[in-house]
Design a protein around this motif. Structure first.
Motif, PDB file in Angstrom:
ATOM      1  N   ALA A 191       0.847  -1.243   0.076  1.00  0.00           N
ATOM      2  CA  ALA A 191      -0.040   0.135  -0.015  1.00  0.00           C
ATOM      3  C   ALA A 191       0.917   1.226  -0.012  1.00  0.00           C
ATOM      4  O   ALA A 191       2.021   1.269   0.585  1.00  0.00           O
ATOM      5  CB  ALA A 191      -0.921  -0.010   1.224  1.00  0.00           C
ATOM      6  N   ALA A 192       0.626   2.318  -0.597  1.00  0.00           N
ATOM      7  CA  ALA A 192       1.236   3.501  -0.772  1.00  0.00           C
ATOM      8  C   ALA A 192       1.185   4.117   0.637  1.00  0.00           C
ATOM      9  O   ALA A 192       0.282   3.936   1.294  1.00  0.00           O
ATOM     10  CB  ALA A 192       0.493   4.347  -1.802  1.00  0.00           C
ATOM     11  N   LYS A 193       2.249   4.824   0.957  1.00  0.00           N
ATOM     12  CA  LYS A 193       2.336   5.376   2.364  1.00  0.00           C
ATOM     13  C   LYS A 193       1.509   6.837   2.591  1.00  0.00           C
ATOM     14  O   LYS A 193       1.263   7.060   3.739  1.00  0.00           O
ATOM     15  CB  LYS A 193       3.646   5.657   2.596  1.00  0.00           C
ATOM     16  N   ASP A 194       1.046   7.414   1.600  1.00  0.00           N
ATOM     17  CA  ASP A 194       0.482   8.518   1.549  1.00  0.00           C
ATOM     18  C   ASP A 194      -1.034   8.659   1.163  1.00  0.00           C
ATOM     19  O   ASP A 194      -1.381   9.606   0.716  1.00  0.00           O
ATOM     20  CB  ASP A 194       1.301   9.727   0.638  1.00  0.00           C
ATOM     21  N   ILE A 195      -1.612   7.355   1.197  1.00  0.00           N
ATOM     22  CA  ILE A 195      -3.162   7.330   0.808  1.00  0.00           C
ATOM     23  C   ILE A 195      -3.748   7.957   2.115  1.00  0.00           C
ATOM     24  O   ILE A 195      -3.331   8.082   3.333  1.00  0.00           O
ATOM     25  CB  ILE A 195      -3.575   6.049   0.598  1.00  0.00           C
ATOM     26  N   PRO A 196      -4.778   8.718   1.604  1.00  0.00           N
ATOM     27  CA  PRO A 196      -5.858   9.273   2.543  1.00  0.00           C
ATOM     28  C   PRO A 196      -6.471   8.428   3.830  1.00  0.00           C
ATOM     29  O   PRO A 196      -6.433   7.027   3.399  1.00  0.00           O
ATOM     30  CB  PRO A 196      -7.171   9.712   1.877  1.00  0.00           C
TER      31      PRO A 196
END
Length: 147
Positions: free
Chosen positions: A131-136
């Motif tokens: 998973a991306a670190k900067d997702i909402p």
């Protein structure tokens, strides 16, 4: 049009739908060796006796890494995997994690009839995702496990 190899209802975008509709029209499995060269648009990163590894052409939303580990033989369920296949799968995962500096992630695999699993291709494969670190905060990586 045949959907014995793919389930176009499980596609997630118009581009993916059109791609798999053409495959269904050709009545071939896109992950089998004879079709892979024609349909696979991503590079093969590594190959072993039982698996090959490629980036997912359609990574799941909110991922920073998404790889497919595709069984080299056309099989549809885990019960027919040869001895050593799971061990090799683990070796590929370790190599992907190391080579791509993945410090977290997940592995998932569906098997059996794609009408019930949520998979698009009826050929055994696994996913390695990060998973991306900067997702909402309210966003999630979603992996479908049903039809």
């Amino acid at each position: 049009m045949s959907e014995k190899h793919v389930n176009i209802q499980n596609t997630r975008s118009d581009d993916q739908f059109e791609y798999y509709k053409a495959i269904a029209d050709d009545d071939v499995c896109p992950f089998c060796t004879e079709s892979l060269k024609k349909y696979l648009k991503q590079p093969i990163i590594s190959e072993g006796d039982y698996w090959l590894v490629t980036p997912n052409r359609w990574p799941y939303e909110h991922t920073s890494a998404h790889y497919l580990l595709i069984a080299r033989q056309h099989i549809e369920t885990v019960t027919v995997l040869p001895s050593g296949a799971f061990e090799e799968l683990g070796d590929h995962v370790k190599q992907l994690v190391t080579d791509n500096n993945l410090d977290y992630g997940g592995i998932s695999m569906r098997f059996g009839d794609v009408r019930y699993t949520g998979a698009t291709v009826n050929h055994l494969h696994a996913h390695l995702l990060q998973a991306a670190k900067d997702i909402p905060e309210d966003a999630k990586v979603k992996f479908k496990f049903s039809g």
